[in-house]
Design a protein around this motif. Structure first.
Motif, PDB file in Angstrom:
ATOM      1  N   LYS A  19      23.263  24.435   0.570  1.00 40.60           N
ATOM      2  CA  LYS A  19      23.527  23.760   1.842  1.00 40.60           C
ATOM      3  C   LYS A  19      24.017  22.328   1.622  1.00 40.60           C
ATOM      4  CE  LYS A  19      19.960  26.531   4.114  1.00 40.60           C
ATOM      5  NZ  LYS A  19      18.625  26.524   4.737  1.00 40.60           N
ATOM      6  N   THR A  20      24.707  21.797   2.627  1.00 41.12           N
ATOM      7  CA  THR A  20      25.204  20.415   2.584  1.00 41.12           C
ATOM      8  C   THR A  20      24.383  19.537   3.508  1.00 41.12           C
ATOM      9  OG1 THR A  20      27.451  21.203   2.169  1.00 41.12           O
ATOM     10  CG2 THR A  20      27.223  18.934   2.944  1.00 41.12           C
ATOM     11  N   ILE A  21      23.939  18.414   2.992  1.00 40.39           N
ATOM     12  CA  ILE A  21      23.158  17.486   3.832  1.00 40.39           C
ATOM     13  C   ILE A  21      24.090  16.807   4.822  1.00 40.39           C
ATOM     14  CG2 ILE A  21      21.767  15.366   3.840  1.00 40.39           C
ATOM     15  CD1 ILE A  21      20.726  16.179   1.082  1.00 40.39           C
ATOM     16  N   LYS A  22      23.774  16.971   6.097  1.00 43.32           N
ATOM     17  CA  LYS A  22      24.614  16.420   7.165  1.00 43.32           C
ATOM     18  C   LYS A  22      24.080  15.075   7.648  1.00 43.32           C
ATOM     19  CE  LYS A  22      26.371  17.686  11.762  1.00 43.32           C
ATOM     20  NZ  LYS A  22      26.302  18.696  12.839  1.00 43.32           N
ATOM     21  N   LYS A  23      22.753  14.938   7.653  1.00 38.36           N
ATOM     22  CA  LYS A  23      22.142  13.734   8.201  1.00 38.36           C
ATOM     23  C   LYS A  23      20.735  13.574   7.632  1.00 38.36           C
ATOM     24  CE  LYS A  23      21.021  11.668  12.728  1.00 38.36           C
ATOM     25  NZ  LYS A  23      20.958  11.942  14.186  1.00 38.36           N
ATOM     26  N   VAL A  24      20.305  12.319   7.494  1.00 38.19           N
ATOM     27  CA  VAL A  24      18.943  12.040   7.034  1.00 38.19           C
ATOM     28  C   VAL A  24      18.262  11.145   8.067  1.00 38.19           C
ATOM     29  CG1 VAL A  24      17.498  10.961   5.265  1.00 38.19           C
ATOM     30  CG2 VAL A  24      19.535  12.252   4.589  1.00 38.19           C
ATOM     31  N   ILE A  25      17.106  11.578   8.546  1.00 36.07           N
ATOM     32  CA  ILE A  25      16.310  10.762   9.469  1.00 36.07           C
ATOM     33  C   ILE A  25      15.113  10.233   8.689  1.00 36.07           C
ATOM     34  CG2 ILE A  25      14.973  10.741  11.604  1.00 36.07           C
ATOM     35  CD1 ILE A  25      16.706  13.167  12.498  1.00 36.07           C
ATOM     36  N   TYR A  26      15.085   8.927   8.483  1.00 34.26           N
ATOM     37  CA  TYR A  26      14.011   8.328   7.680  1.00 34.26           C
ATOM     38  C   TYR A  26      13.322   7.235   8.475  1.00 34.26           C
ATOM     39  CZ  TYR A  26      11.750   5.733   3.851  1.00 34.26           C
ATOM     40  OH  TYR A  26      10.845   5.079   3.042  1.00 34.26           O
ATOM     41  N   LYS A  27      12.053   7.422   8.760  1.00 32.11           N
ATOM     42  CA  LYS A  27      11.253   6.408   9.426  1.00 32.11           C
ATOM     43  C   LYS A  27      10.226   5.906   8.421  1.00 32.11           C
ATOM     44  CE  LYS A  27      12.052   8.140  14.059  1.00 32.11           C
ATOM     45  NZ  LYS A  27      11.478   8.560  15.359  1.00 32.11           N
ATOM     46  N   VAL A  28      10.394   4.651   8.038  1.00 33.64           N
ATOM     47  CA  VAL A  28       9.604   4.065   6.956  1.00 33.64           C
ATOM     48  C   VAL A  28       8.099   4.271   7.192  1.00 33.64           C
ATOM     49  CG1 VAL A  28       9.085   1.935   5.691  1.00 33.64           C
ATOM     50  CG2 VAL A  28      11.395   2.345   6.521  1.00 33.64           C
ATOM     51  N   GLY A  29       7.471   4.849   6.161  1.00 36.52           N
ATOM     52  CA  GLY A  29       6.019   5.039   6.214  1.00 36.52           C
ATOM     53  C   GLY A  29       5.560   6.165   7.118  1.00 36.52           C
ATOM     54  N   GLN A  52       0.831  -1.193   0.000  1.00 39.92           N
ATOM     55  CA  GLN A  52       0.000   0.000   0.000  1.00 39.92           C
ATOM     56  C   GLN A  52       0.878   1.261   0.000  1.00 39.92           C
ATOM     57  OE1 GLN A  52      -3.436  -0.073  -0.108  1.00 39.92           O
ATOM     58  NE2 GLN A  52      -3.147  -2.280  -0.428  1.00 39.92           N
ATOM     59  N   LYS A  53       0.522   2.184  -0.872  1.00 43.26           N
ATOM     60  CA  LYS A  53       1.238   3.457  -0.915  1.00 43.26           C
ATOM     61  C   LYS A  53       0.681   4.384   0.163  1.00 43.26           C
ATOM     62  CE  LYS A  53       3.892   2.942  -4.641  1.00 43.26           C
ATOM     63  NZ  LYS A  53       5.337   3.175  -4.670  1.00 43.26           N
ATOM     64  N   ARG A  54       1.544   5.173   0.763  1.00 44.36           N
ATOM     65  CA  ARG A  54       1.082   6.159   1.729  1.00 44.36           C
ATOM     66  C   ARG A  54       1.868   7.450   1.545  1.00 44.36           C
ATOM     67  NH1 ARG A  54       2.002   3.564   7.479  1.00 44.36           N
ATOM     68  NH2 ARG A  54       0.993   1.820   6.418  1.00 44.36           N
ATOM     69  N   ILE A  55       1.270   8.548   1.976  1.00 45.42           N
ATOM     70  CA  ILE A  55       1.900   9.866   1.864  1.00 45.42           C
ATOM     71  C   ILE A  55       2.615  10.180   3.169  1.00 45.42           C
ATOM     72  CG2 ILE A  55       1.552  12.321   1.398  1.00 45.42           C
ATOM     73  CD1 ILE A  55       0.897  10.491  -0.955  1.00 45.42           C
ATOM     74  N   ILE A  56       3.911  10.548   3.068  1.00 46.32           N
ATOM     75  CA  ILE A  56       4.646  10.947   4.273  1.00 46.32           C
ATOM     76  C   ILE A  56       5.223  12.343   4.070  1.00 46.32           C
ATOM     77  CG2 ILE A  56       5.248   8.560   4.798  1.00 46.32           C
ATOM     78  CD1 ILE A  56       8.160   9.267   4.020  1.00 46.32           C
ATOM     79  N   GLY A  57       5.386  13.055   5.172  1.00 49.06           N
ATOM     80  CA  GLY A  57       5.903  14.406   5.108  1.00 49.06           C
ATOM     81  C   GLY A  57       7.411  14.446   4.923  1.00 49.06           C
ATOM     82  N   VAL A  58       7.865  15.488   4.220  1.00 47.50           N
ATOM     83  CA  VAL A  58       9.298  15.717   4.034  1.00 47.50           C
ATOM     84  C   VAL A  58       9.666  17.005   4.761  1.00 47.50           C
ATOM     85  CG1 VAL A  58      11.160  16.121   2.388  1.00 47.50           C
ATOM     86  CG2 VAL A  58       9.296  14.566   1.790  1.00 47.50           C
ATOM     87  N   GLN A  59      10.609  16.904   5.690  1.00 50.54           N
ATOM     88  CA  GLN A  59      11.060  18.060   6.443  1.00 50.54           C
ATOM     89  C   GLN A  59      12.512  18.391   6.113  1.00 50.54           C
ATOM     90  OE1 GLN A  59      10.499  16.987  10.554  1.00 50.54           O
ATOM     91  NE2 GLN A  59       8.281  17.320  10.500  1.00 50.54           N
ATOM     92  N   VAL A  60      12.841  19.671   6.182  1.00 55.25           N
ATOM     93  CA  VAL A  60      14.224  20.112   6.094  1.00 55.25           C
ATOM     94  C   VAL A  60      14.506  20.874   7.382  1.00 55.25           C
ATOM     95  CG1 VAL A  60      15.929  21.488   4.852  1.00 55.25           C
ATOM     96  CG2 VAL A  60      14.163  20.236   3.579  1.00 55.25           C
ATOM     97  N   ASN A  61      15.423  20.310   8.177  1.00 51.54           N
ATOM     98  CA  ASN A  61      15.740  20.881   9.491  1.00 51.54           C
ATOM     99  C   ASN A  61      14.494  21.036  10.367  1.00 51.54           C
ATOM    100  OD1 ASN A  61      18.477  21.083   8.837  1.00 51.54           O
ATOM    101  ND2 ASN A  61      18.184  23.083   7.874  1.00 51.54           N
ATOM    102  N   GLY A  62      13.601  20.043  10.266  1.00 51.35           N
ATOM    103  CA  GLY A  62      12.420  20.013  11.127  1.00 51.35           C
ATOM    104  C   GLY A  62      11.209  20.756  10.609  1.00 51.35           C
ATOM    105  N   LYS A  63      11.352  21.502   9.512  1.00 50.78           N
ATOM    106  CA  LYS A  63      10.227  22.237   8.944  1.00 50.78           C
ATOM    107  C   LYS A  63       9.690  21.504   7.722  1.00 50.78           C
ATOM    108  CE  LYS A  63      11.613  26.842  10.499  1.00 50.78           C
ATOM    109  NZ  LYS A  63      11.922  28.231  10.075  1.00 50.78           N
ATOM    110  N   THR A  64       8.386  21.289   7.677  1.00 57.38           N
ATOM    111  CA  THR A  64       7.772  20.564   6.564  1.00 57.38           C
ATOM    112  C   THR A  64       7.889  21.365   5.272  1.00 57.38           C
ATOM    113  OG1 THR A  64       6.206  19.490   8.055  1.00 57.38           O
ATOM    114  CG2 THR A  64       5.665  19.490   5.710  1.00 57.38           C
ATOM    115  N   ARG A  65       8.414  20.721   4.246  1.00 59.17           N
ATOM    116  CA  ARG A  65       8.609  21.381   2.951  1.00 59.17           C
ATOM    117  C   ARG A  65       7.847  20.692   1.826  1.00 59.17           C
ATOM    118  NH1 ARG A  65      10.578  26.361   4.114  1.00 59.17           N
ATOM    119  NH2 ARG A  65      12.357  26.229   5.557  1.00 59.17           N
TER     120      ARG A  65
END
Length: 797
Positions: free
Chosen positions: A780-790, A736-749
């Protein structure tokens, strides 16, 4: 209730044998699958954990493929000739045959106790006359085609073992068995002309589904080099020094020449005043193994007093002898260009020899590409252009020619040992003849003397009744060959004998090998890269030319199992005290537990440390499976009825996952998937009959005894080992496909659409395609990615 593994193992092993469940016969109505692990040398110490690491992968695949409708050939045998049995015989006086057969009996007992689904009717042992008869027959075919010949060659001689060793049997200048010093010694040997197959062995690597490191290892061992053979006349002697070089363009930088100590010209060209020094140096060099000579950092050498004449400049070039030049590569002589070769540069510096720069560069030695200088007709040319021009010029003045060479040398095919296949040849006064094929096998004579003489005369030479031969047709007297074949002889074709092991009229039937070959999956250690694996390919190609086999290559897919290390993460060895005794381990935990643990340890091809805590975890997993099906008194707990949607979905996902993981040899993750299913069945207290039967099918390749018992208790038809593999419903495994939010430095983009199988890399790529995310990341340079599946993707800059 914990299951009684000893009772289960005996029960189902007996039933499999009585019903010949794993017997393989040619059946053109079904696709075939040939699963093979490299057969073992039957040592007195019995099976070790490394054997199981090799045999379990093909076992899992064999059991799985049977259930997928394949006609599976999964055989076992023993590489039974070898030095350890002979050395034991020398120490104890017990005949190698007795020792070997005792070891084979023990190996067979142990292998059967682990429930491996081998076709035991196809069992072979290479030391049996009915097997080595055909090894001798195949040697005669090489001999008839003039691909087997005798020649005096420098070999690895071990004075302590009193035998010749292959290069692969010498480790850092010492014998692999016993760690005894090894020296070079010229001895008349049988050789097989593998070099005539060098180009085909090289080109056909592209046909193989093998690990890249193994393909590269064989490519380097064959060592194809394109260059030129150039002749340098020797001053005051009617001889020439022949060299092979891949860099004929550097010929104007030659300032000295070097002969290997073994080169036939070494003593011949040496002047009277240098004879003693050169002779002493030569004798000293012959006591050093090729491996140590190659590795030596300190360059040594002596001047012969002789000079060669440069073919173009006519300058006199001093001829030296040095052990960094080996007789078994090229011609055993080199033209030294110290300005542009590191070894030559070190040698020239040490002995204060001339160094001439012939390429534009700042520092020496310079080994890269550049334009040529001080090189007559080569001036101004780059490397490629200069090589082509140099070859044209040496051919023009007839001092050389274009040539392709290989590092690969003809295979030394004889050993001065007793415990091996006797050669089926007789030496007469004027010629050597093969024995009549109808008189095969030439069997080993019975003896109590297994040791070579002090001079290295083989043990068989002591047996005059064996050695002395009278031709029954002509009455001519001759002598049988007193050497025996090497260990790699039998293993170069054993996979073909498995296709027709009882044939007493031929090594194998053409139609049977055509049906079964090539081996679809071959599992064994990477240490065989330039030994067994190369020799088996050579024999296969020769037999293909002889129209005895129908395939150019013997092994379709090759996999190297990783090593199982001790609990200290070190290689297991008796000296370290970290070895595993399999019999008591199996008695305590059960065969299925050990099988599961070996595959659950980690990826098949990676090295993995053993852990008693880990094996207890595998036992607990099997007991949890057992308790899903049986209560404390052994009563079946399975419930009839339909499975609820969530369990049915997970069950189908598990079927899909286990199936795909077995196909891709990811056995550890297949077991993980079954553990997830078992945990969920407990969590939701589900003991559904259908789910548990399916679980027993998925578990069967790994833990067949437990699986059979569950299958039988749940009234499964026949043996689960032979029942059709379960299939999954596509509609239940669509993610099943689901929509997840994308944040940059904690702000939803923004947001992206993904599933539970979407990887971090895929999610990040999708996010970067969104304009708002691009703007937020700009500069900017990406320092870290936090990804929680789904759930969320947060990019930290």
């Amino acid at each position: 209730m914990a299951f009684d593994h000893k009772t289960l193992e005996l029960k189902w092993q007996k039933k499999w044998a009585e019903n010949q469940c794993f017997k393989a016969e040619v059946d053109y109505s079904r696709p075939k699958f040939y699963a093979l692990s490299m057969f073992p040398y039957p040592s007195g110490s019995g099976l070790h954990i490394g054997h199981l690491a090799s045999y379990t992968p093909t076992e899992i695949i064999a059991r799985y493929k049977r259930c997928r409708g394949f006609n599976v050939l999964h055989p076992m045998g023993y590489d039974a000739f070898g030095l350890p049995a002979e050395q034991y015989a020398i120490r104890t006086g017990i005949h190698p045959s007795i020792i070997t057969h005792q070891a084979i009996d023990n190996f067979r007992r142990q292998l059967k106790s682990f429930g491996y689904s081998f076709d035991w009717d196809r069992e072979i042992s290479t030391c049996e006359p009915d097997y080595y008869k055909w090894t001798q027959f195949l040697f005669i075919q090489f001999f008839k085609k003039k691909l087997a010949y005798q020649k005096k060659v420098p070999v690895n001689w071990c004075p302590v073992l009193k035998t010749i060793l292959a290069n692969e049997e010498v480790v850092e200048g010492k014998s692999e068995v016993g760690g005894h010093p090894v020296v070079k010694k010229p001895i008349k040997q049988w050789l097989l002309s593998i070099t005539k197959y060098a180009e085909r062995l090289l080109q056909d690597l592209k046909l193989l589904n093998w690990p890249e490191r193994t393909i590269e290892g064989q490519r380097n061992w064959i060592g194809k080099s394109e260059g030129a053979r150039i002749f340098f006349p020797i001053k005051s002697v009617n001889k020439t020094v022949e060299i092979f070089t891949t860099r004929p363009d550097t010929i104007f930088g030659v300032t000295f020449m070097v002969l290997s100590p073994e080169h036939p010209l070494t003593m011949e060209v040496t002047t009277k005043e240098h004879k003693k020094t050169v002779q002493e140096y030569k004798e000293k060099a012959l006591r050093i193994s090729d491996v140590d000579r190659k590795a030596a950092e300190n360059k040594t050498g002596v001047f012969t007093g002789a000079y060669a004449i440069h073919p173009f400049t006519k300058e006199e070039i001093p001829i030296w002898v040095a052990d960094y030049v080996l007789m078994d590569y090229g011609t055993g002589a080199i033209m030294a260009v110290p300005a542009h070769d590191e070894r030559d540069f070190e040698f020239a510096k040490k002995f204060n020899l001339s160094i001439k720069k012939i390429m534009e560069c700042e520092e020496l030695p310079f080994t890269e590409d550049s334009l040529h200088i001080q090189s007559d007709f080569l001036n101004g040319l780059d490397k490629k252009q200069a090589i082509e021009r140099a070859i044209q010029e040496v051919e023009k003045i007839q001092c050389g020619k274009k040539e392709i060479q290989y590092k690969l040398k003809d295979w030394i095919f004889s050993r001065q040992r007793y415990w091996g296949e006797p050669f089926p040849v007789v030496h007469f006064k004027d010629q050597t003849k093969a024995v009549d094929e109808r008189d095969l096998p030439v069997t080993l004579p019975e003896t109590t003397h297994y040791e070579p003489s002090e001079e290295g005369e083989p043990p068989l030479a002591r047996h005059k009744e064996f050695i002395n031969f009278i031709d029954p047709k002509t009455g001519e007297k001759g002598k049988r060959e007193d050497s025996t074949m090497p260990g790699y002889a039998a293993s170069s074709w054993y996979f073909l004998r498995y296709t027709d092991p009882k044939n007493d009229k031929a090594p194998f039937d053409f139609e049977k090998q055509k049906y079964w070959m090539p081996v679809d999956l071959y599992v064994g250690g990477p240490e065989h890269t330039v030994g067994h694996l190369l020799y088996a390919r050579f024999w296969q190609k020769f037999l293909y030319d002889m129209k005895m086999v129908s395939h150019k290559e013997p092994f379709k897919q090759l996999v190297h199992q990783g090593m199982i290390l001790g609990e200290d993460s070190q290689k297991m060895s008796k000296s370290r005290g970290n070895t595993i005794n399999l019999d008591p381990l199996r008695d305590k935990y059960g065969a299925d537990t050990i099988r599961v643990y070996i595959t659950f340890l980690g990826p098949l091809e990676k090295d993995k440390p053993w852990s008693l805590q880990g094996i207890e975890g595998s036992r607990r997993f099997l007991e949890r499976v057992w308790r899903l099906c049986f209560d404390e008194k052994g009563k079946v707990l399975a419930e009839q009825g339909d499975v609820n949607h969530s369990i049915n979905s997970l069950l189908n996902h598990t079927i899909k996952k286990v199936t795909e993981d077995i196909e891709s040899l990811n056995f550890n993750t297949a077991i993980s998937a079954m553990m997830i299913l078992v945990n969920e069945l407990y969590r939701k207290q589900v003991r559904n009959h259908k789910a548990l039967r399916t679980l027993s099918q998925l578990l069967m390749p790994f833990a067949p005894h437990v699986a059979e018992e569950i299958w039988s208790a749940l009234r499964g038809e026949g043996f689960v080992s032979l029942h059709p593999w379960p299939t999954f419903k596509k509609e239940l495994v669509q993610e099943q496909k689901r929509i997840i939010g994308v944040q940059v430095n904690g702000k939803t983009r923004g947001s992206i659409s993904c599933s539970t199988s979407t990887s971090e890399t895929e999610a990040l790529k999708a996010a970067k395609e969104q304009k708002a995310v691009q703007n937020a990341l700009k500069g900017k340079t990406i320092k870290k990615v936090i990804y929680k599946v789904g759930r969320i993707l947060n990019i930290i800059t």
